[in-house]
Design a protein around this motif. Structure first.
Motif, PDB file in Angstrom:
ATOM      1  N   VAL A  99       4.444  -0.897   6.796  1.00 48.97           N
ATOM      2  CA  VAL A  99       4.612   0.258   5.919  1.00 48.97           C
ATOM      3  C   VAL A  99       3.224   0.793   5.582  1.00 48.97           C
ATOM      4  O   VAL A  99       2.247   0.031   5.662  1.00 48.97           O
ATOM      5  CB  VAL A  99       5.376  -0.135   4.621  1.00 48.97           C
ATOM      6  N   CYS A 129       0.817  -1.210   0.000  1.00 47.70           N
ATOM      7  CA  CYS A 129       0.000   0.000   0.000  1.00 47.70           C
ATOM      8  C   CYS A 129       0.855   1.267   0.000  1.00 47.70           C
ATOM      9  O   CYS A 129       0.392   2.342  -0.415  1.00 47.70           O
ATOM     10  CB  CYS A 129      -0.955  -0.007   1.188  1.00 47.70           C
ATOM     11  N   GLU A 131       0.293   5.473   8.814  1.00 48.39           N
ATOM     12  CA  GLU A 131      -1.082   5.321   8.320  1.00 48.39           C
ATOM     13  C   GLU A 131      -1.250   6.066   6.991  1.00 48.39           C
ATOM     14  O   GLU A 131      -1.025   7.286   6.902  1.00 48.39           O
ATOM     15  CB  GLU A 131      -2.141   5.807   9.330  1.00 48.39           C
TER      16      GLU A 131
END
Ligand SMILES: N[C@@H](CCC(=O)N[C@@H](CS)C(=O)NCC(=O)O)C(=O)O
Length: 194
Positions: free
Chosen positions: A52, A10, A65
Motif C-alpha cells: 500500500v 504510510c 507510490e
C-alpha cells in the motif's frame, strides 16, 4: 475512486490528503502479510508490487507510490501544494526526501535485522529529522497552509514518536497541529486509530 490502505501504514498520508482535498473515495483495507483485501481479493491483482498505498481512479487507472499519489492529489487540489514558480518542484523535492530518506529508514528502524543496524539507522533518522525541521516555513512545511507533504511528514513523525525517537523542534508542535485537523481526525477514525 478507491484507496487501498492498511491502518497506520504510510497510506495514512494519502488518506489524510484525500480528506484535505475534500474528495469522495472508498477505502479498502489490505492485510499486508497475506496481501488480501478486506473482501478476500488478491491485492497483487490491483498492485503487483503488493504494498500500500494504491489509488484506483474512476476510469480504472491504478496509481501507486506515495510520491505519485500525493502529487496527483496536489495537482487536483492546488491549495495543498506550495505556490510560486518552483512550487511544484519543491513539492517533489520534499516528497522524495520524505519517501527515500525518512520513510525507508523508519521502516528499517521498525523492522531492524540487528541492534547495530537499528542504532546506525536511528542516528541517520535523527540527522534527517533535523533537516526537515529546518525546512519548516511556518506552521507547516511550506508556510501557514497544510498540504500533501505535511500529511506524509505527519505519518512519519507518528512512527518516529511510537519508536521513541527524538523529534526535534518545531516538529512536536507540528504533530499536535496536524492531529487537530478535521481531515486527520477523520482519517484516524476511519483507520481505527482515534
Ligand atoms: N515506495 C512505496 C513504499 C510503500 C510502503 O513501504 N508500503 C508499506 C506500508 S508503509 C507496505 O505496504 N509494505 C509491505 C511490503 O513492502 O511488503 C511508496 O512510497 O508508496
Amino acid at each position: 475512486m478507491k484507496l487501498y490502505l492498511t491502518p497506520n501504514a504510510c497510506s495514512l498520508a494519502d488518506h489524510i490528503a484525500l480528506h484535505e482535498a475534500g474528495f469522495d473515495f472508498d477505502r479498502i483495507r489490505v492485510d499486508i502479510p497475506t496481501r488480501r483485501t478486506e473482501s478476500g481479493d488478491d491485492f497483487t491483482q490491483i498492485n503487483p508490487k503488493g504494498y500500500v498505498p494504491a489509488l484506483v481512479l474512476d476510469d480504472g487507472a491504478v496509481l501507486t507510490e506515495n510520491v505519485a499519489i500525493l502529487s496527483w492529489i496536489a495537482d487536483r487540489a492546488p491549495q495543498l501544494a506550495p505556490g510560486g514558480e518552483l512550487g511544484r518542484i519543491r513539492l517533489v523535492e520534499t516528497l522524495a526526501f520524505i519517501g527515500s530518506e525518512l520513510h525507508k529508514l523508519l521502516i528499517r528502524s521498525i523492522f531492524p535485522t540487528s541492534d547495530a543496524e537499528k542504532a546506525a539507522v536511528d542516528e541517520v533518522i535523527a540527522l534527517r529529522l533535523g533537516v526537515i525541521a529546518g525546512q519548516m516555513q511556518g506552521d507547516y512545511l511550506f508556510g501557514d497552509q497544510a498540504g500533501v507533504a505535511d500529511a506524509y511528514l505527519y505519518v512519519m513523525l507518528r512512527w518516529a514518536g511510537a519508536l521513541g525517537l527524538p523529534v526535534p523542534e518545531p516538529l512536536p508542535a507540528f504533530v499536535e497541529r496536524m492531529a487537530a485537523r478535521p481531515a486527520v481526525q477523520q482519517a484516524l477514525r476511519h483507520e481505527g486509530l482515534a
